[in-house]
Design an enzyme around this catalytic site. Structure first.
Site, PDB file in Angstrom:
ATOM      1  N   ASP A  66      39.706  17.136  24.002  1.00  0.00           N
ATOM      2  CA  ASP A  66      38.505  16.418  23.586  1.00  0.00           C
ATOM      3  C   ASP A  66      37.288  17.086  24.235  1.00  0.00           C
ATOM      4  O   ASP A  66      37.422  17.995  25.054  1.00  0.00           O
ATOM      5  CB  ASP A  66      38.647  14.957  24.052  1.00  0.00           C
ATOM      6  CG  ASP A  66      37.610  14.045  23.436  1.00  0.00           C
ATOM      7  OD1 ASP A  66      36.981  14.418  22.435  1.00  0.00           O
ATOM      8  OD2 ASP A  66      37.415  12.935  23.982  1.00  0.00           O
TER       9      ASP A  66
ATOM     10  N   GLU B 219      33.095  20.742  22.631  1.00  0.00           N
ATOM     11  CA  GLU B 219      32.021  21.391  21.835  1.00  0.00           C
ATOM     12  C   GLU B 219      31.353  22.514  22.609  1.00  0.00           C
ATOM     13  O   GLU B 219      30.854  23.426  21.947  1.00  0.00           O
ATOM     14  CB  GLU B 219      31.008  20.337  21.398  1.00  0.00           C
ATOM     15  CG  GLU B 219      31.551  19.353  20.380  1.00  0.00           C
ATOM     16  CD  GLU B 219      32.625  18.407  20.923  1.00  0.00           C
ATOM     17  OE1 GLU B 219      32.574  18.089  22.127  1.00  0.00           O
ATOM     18  OE2 GLU B 219      33.520  18.021  20.173  1.00  0.00           O
TER      19      GLU B 219
ATOM     20  N   ASP C 250      44.268   7.964  26.729  1.00  0.00           N
ATOM     21  CA  ASP C 250      42.914   8.516  26.828  1.00  0.00           C
ATOM     22  C   ASP C 250      42.614   8.711  28.325  1.00  0.00           C
ATOM     23  O   ASP C 250      43.512   8.554  29.168  1.00  0.00           O
ATOM     24  CB  ASP C 250      41.936   7.549  26.135  1.00  0.00           C
ATOM     25  CG  ASP C 250      40.663   8.227  25.658  1.00  0.00           C
ATOM     26  OD1 ASP C 250      40.147   9.090  26.396  1.00  0.00           O
ATOM     27  OD2 ASP C 250      40.167   7.897  24.570  1.00  0.00           O
TER      28      ASP C 250
END
Ligand SMILES: *[C@@H]1O[C@H](CO)[C@@H](O)[C@H](O)[C@H]1NC(C)=O
Ligand SMILES: *[C@@H]1O[C@H](CO)[C@@H](O)[C@H](O)[C@H]1NC(C)=O
Ligand SMILES: *[C@@H]1O[C@H](CO)[C@@H](O)[C@H](O)[C@H]1NC(C)=O
Ligand SMILES: *[C@@H]1O[C@H](CO)[C@@H](O)[C@H](O)[C@H]1NC(C)=O
Ligand SMILES: CC(=O)N[C@H]1CO[C@H](CO)[C@@H](O)[C@@H]1O
Length: 819
Positions: free
Chosen positions: A465, A468, A351
């Site tokens: 990630d 949006e 991550d």
């Protein structure tokens, strides 16, 4: 009140209020909301100003007008469009719609063009456009029909006054669509189309957290890509205006509907059963798919938006990840520990903590100094490495300059404000600009960045990630201008109440169109840029997992179900999420095994690993500050249970890979709801605690704490217990064949080199799968009721064993692979 009401009544003051009797005859289930605005207590005055009926419903809804029987609804005869002329065209019909009375939203488009396109026998397309001005259309490639379908499975009736479209299934007369049930709206920023639904059984409409079968009791599903931990009744990461519905009457036939529109929208389900599409831009461009069975509906939908990509073989493996390993050495230790326990692990992930100051295309030179060595070590063990990337590019100059930003500015790749200045938001590294992936120049720049980083850290795939896109400030650091795009006359039920909530300004400028139109396409276009870059760089199938998704996503990436919590309920709803994404053409999907946020418990993590072993995509992922949740972090018994389920998964790779190939070549689902194989069995329609892989392997996981058994539903047929029939697999392969009641069995296997598709063998026979260079040494046939006296393989006697208590015939022969 009256005077005041007249004054506030816009546009059509001359029309009389609906007669109370006319209002009273509209049954509650068929009341279409005339006042969907949020945060307004709808009074009689407000409602009648729209010339609508006002009847407080018998049961008080939580907030009037939302998720309850609407108190303010359209009366019969509410003004709508009329169809004034229709002519035949090569592909169907074209017509003109007009209306004379304006609505209560600005910029009514009073003349519209209707196009009916009989594209194939199972696919009807309907477009309603503004003939005087071109409006935004979603920039994804859809097939263009060249001739009219010759014997369509549907018939279309047009209602002139008010205008409406009725679509029926020719064979049964079932009404699949009837848009005369409520008025059509077509204003610049408010387009609304309602229809009856054929039944209460409706699926799809992602991305939402809900049961697999949608609740039609005043359920508003809002669509607008949004970064938020999955919560009921909110818009989530992805946008998919597609549904699959069963026809009326439990006949097992199904149809589909796809609204090709990317603007913020509400989709309202009500018990009529009926549906309302309420979008704030673009055009009305929709498809009806005739099936007739559920699986064919999905195939027909995917013919339009594209079949999913064939995944690279290692994508099927076990992926391990967490946020907060803290260093490459700590990450590496986890990998080594997994090896010590001989737990299958195909891919290690990182991550954002691998990055230097959270900057894309960098790694922390201290804590992650050994990252390149770790990746080389993974490769030498046949393992892969995937790391996260966020679209936000730091716009403040870190010490030593920052090539991605400098070069991005030079090439003009970033999204701007309307005044031409770069839009600045805030993500993990601080102030950031956002690449405009709707532009090919940006794709080239993205490739160059990936290539430069790959030269240092030879990663194998990408996790994209925050696309949006997510920003920690609403709109931008300097807010957004006060325009119609920022403050449309109607805002769907978006979390935060504003289009810019936790994202960019709606008015922001992208090369293709405004962010208002392009917002929900961001994740799709970033995935497209990423998959293209990986393919070009590695010469192999690309591995990309994306958080935000849009129709046609499956061509470029898979999806994980977002920041789910370590709760039993989250584990259960992950099945609905997985099944829904299989319907949406993104079969490479799974939830974070053991849960992402909050602390998992051992029992939950074991059960989740057992379920996750049957996600098409299996990744264990954990949040920062939570205790480790990789298998060796638990007791020996728990670790061993997890290992067993992962070994079971590995043994099923050939089946899973074959299913992915069917998805890639035929638009099939991989993880599949029971109703797809048993569409005539109404009891399967609501099942989302069980699922199938393909048509034959049923999974019934434990989803509750403290139990050691499950109750499942077995549709009619002959079912075998996998755990008692299974022996072992691996290569050479062992073939398991479970005979039907009539004693026959069929199967197939797809096999290739796993990465490029260059060796490409697929063979299927009525009883046995074969691939010329795979050795099948042994085969088991279940359901053989009588002991044979002799078994022949390719006209030669073969050694066999028979177990009457298991009705099992075992065959061993070197000839099994060379039929
Ligand atoms: C249909 O044809 C008539 C006669 O040519 C024409 O006046 C009308 O505009 C056409 N309508 C449409 C929708 O094309
Ligand atoms: C379509 O809906 C209208 C309005 O509710 C109704 O009157 C009509 O009968 C319906 N048509 C069909 C074919 O179901
Ligand atoms: C990581 O491990 C290597 C090899 O054991 C060691 O040389 C190095 O100092 C470690 N790095 C860090 C940051 O702890
Ligand atoms: C933003 O503005 C810059 C500078 O004028 C330009 O180079 C770039 O192409 C613009 N970006 C978009 C998406 O229009
Ligand atoms: C387990 C759970 O809540 N699953 C949900 C996780 O989030 C996705 C949306 O991203 C839902 O589809 C899942 O149902």
């Amino acid at each position: 009140g009256r005077t005041q009401r007249r004054q506030s009544a816009p546009c059509y003051g001359s029309r009389a209020l609906p007669e109370p009797q006319a209002c009273g005859v509209v049954p509650e289930a068929w009341r279409f909301d005339c006042y969907p605005e949020r945060g307004v207590v709808v009074t009689r005055e407000l409602c009648e100003a729209r010339n609508c009926c006002f009847i407080p419903a018998s049961s008080s809804p939580p907030a009037p007008g939302r998720n309850g029987v609407p108190w303010c609804f359209y009366p019969p005869g509410f003004p709508s469009y009329s169809l004034v002329s229709v002519n035949a065209t090569d592909l169907g019909q074209t017509g003109t719609l007009v209306k004379t009375v304006k609505t209560y939203y600005p910029k009514d488009i009073l003349t519209l063009q209707l196009e009916l396109l009989y594209e194939t026998d199972n696919r009807l397309r309907v477009r309603i456009t503004d003939p005087s001005e071109s409006r935004f259309e979603v920039p994804i490639a859809v097939p263009k029909a060249t001739e009219k379908a010759s014997s369509p499975a549907y018939s279309v009736e047009l209602s002139n006054e008010p205008f409406g479209i009725i679509v029926k299934r020719t064979s049964t007369g079932a009404v699949l669509l009837n848009t005369t049930v409520a008025p059509l709206f077509y204003c610049d920023q408010f387009l609304q189309l309602s229809s009856s639904l054929s039944s209460q059984y409706i699926y799809g409409l992602g991305e939402h957290r809900s049961s697999f079968l949608h609740d039609i009791h005043w359920n508003t599903l809002t669509m607008w890509a949004r970064d938020v931990a999955p919560t009921e009744l909110t818009n989530l990461y992805g946008v998919h205006p597609f549904y699959l519905a069963m026809d009326e009457g439990g006949t097992g036939t199904a149809h589909g509907f796809f609204l090709l529109n990317s603007n913020a929208m509400d989709v309202v389900l009500q018990p009529g059963p009926a549906i309302t599409w309420r979008t704030i831009g673009g055009i009305l461009d929709f498809y009806v798919f005739l099936g007739p069975d559920p699986a064919s509906v999905i195939g027909q939908y995917l013919e339009v938006v594209g079949y999913p990509a064939m995944p690279v073989y290692w994508a099927l493996g076990y992926h391990l990840c967490r946020w907060g390993y803290g260093s490459s050495n700590a990450t590496w230790d986890v990998v080594k520990n997994m090896r010590n326990y001989r737990i299958p692990q195909d891919v290690q992930w990182n991550d954002i903590d691998y990055m230097d100051r959270s900057l894309d295309f960098t790694f922390d030179p201290t804590a992650f100094s050994t990252l390149p060595d770790m990746v080389k070590d993974l490769h030498s063990h046949g393992q892969r490495y995937v790391m996260i990337l966020d679209p936000g590019i730091s716009s403040v100059q870190p010490e030593g300059g920052y090539w991605p930003y400098d070069e991005g500015l030079r090439r003009g790749v970033f999204i701007n404000h309307t005044d031409g200045s770069t839009l600045i938001g805030k993500v993990w590294p601080g102030l950031t600009s956002f690449p405009d992936f709707s532009d090919d120049v940006t794709h080239e720049w993205w490739y160059d960045n990936l290539k430069r980083f790959h030269d240092k850290v030879p990663f194998d795939g990408l996790w994209i990630d925050m696309n949006e896109p997510s920003s920690f400030v609403d709109g931008s650091t300097v807010g957004c201008p006060d325009t119609e795009l920022e403050n449309p006359p109607y805002t769907p039920g978006i979390l935060g109440g504003l289009l810019r909530a936790k994202t960019l300004c709606a008015s922001a400028v992208q090369k293709t169109s405004s962010h208002y139109n392009m917002h929900s396409l961001y994740g799709l276009l970033e995935a497209k840029a990423s998959a293209r870059a990986l393919k070009r760089m590695l010469g192999k199938r690309a591995f990309v997992i994306s958080r935000s998704t849009f129709p046609s996503q499956g061509q470029y990436s898979g999806h994980w179900l977002g920041d789910n919590r370590s709760h039993w309920k989250d584990m259960y709803t992950s099945i609905a999420g997985m099944l829904t994404f299989n319907l949406l053409g993104v079969p490479l999907v799974g939830a974070d095994v053991c849960g992402f946020s909050e602390q998992t418990e051992e029992e939950l993590c074991v059960r989740w690993t057992q379920l996750g072993a049957f996600y098409p995509f299996t990744r264990n992922h954990n949040s920062i500050d939570q205790k480790p949740q990789d298998p060796p972090a638990f007791s020996p018994a728990a670790c061993s249970a997890m290992k067993q389920s992962l070994l079971l998964r590995s043994s099923l790779f050939p089946l899973l890979y074959t299913l992915f190939h069917r998805a890639h070549t035929h638009g099939h689902t991989v993880a599949r709801p029971l109703l797809f194989e048993f569409p005539k069995d109404v009891r399967t329609y609501g099942i989302d605690r069980q699922f199938l892989w393909g048509k034959s392997l049923m999974v019934t996981p434990v989803l509750d704490p403290g139990v050691d058994y499950v109750v499942g539903y077995f549709p009619q047929g002959l079912w075998y217990d996998y755990y008692t029939v299974r022996t072992h697999s691996g290569q050479p392969l062992h073939l398991v064949s479970s005979l039907s009641e009539d004693g026959s069995a069929g199967g197939e296997l797809f096999w290739d080199d796993g990465e490029t598709g260059s060796i490409n063998t697929i063979t299927f026979t009525s009883s046995l799968p074969i691939a010329s260079y795979i050795t099948v040494e042994t085969a088991s046939f279940y359901g053989v009721k009588v002991e044979p006296t002799r078994v022949m393989v390719n006209s030669h006697d073969a050694a066999f064993t028979y177990r009457a208590n298991q009705v099992r015939l075992g065959v061993r022969s070197q000839r099994l692979s060379v039929f």
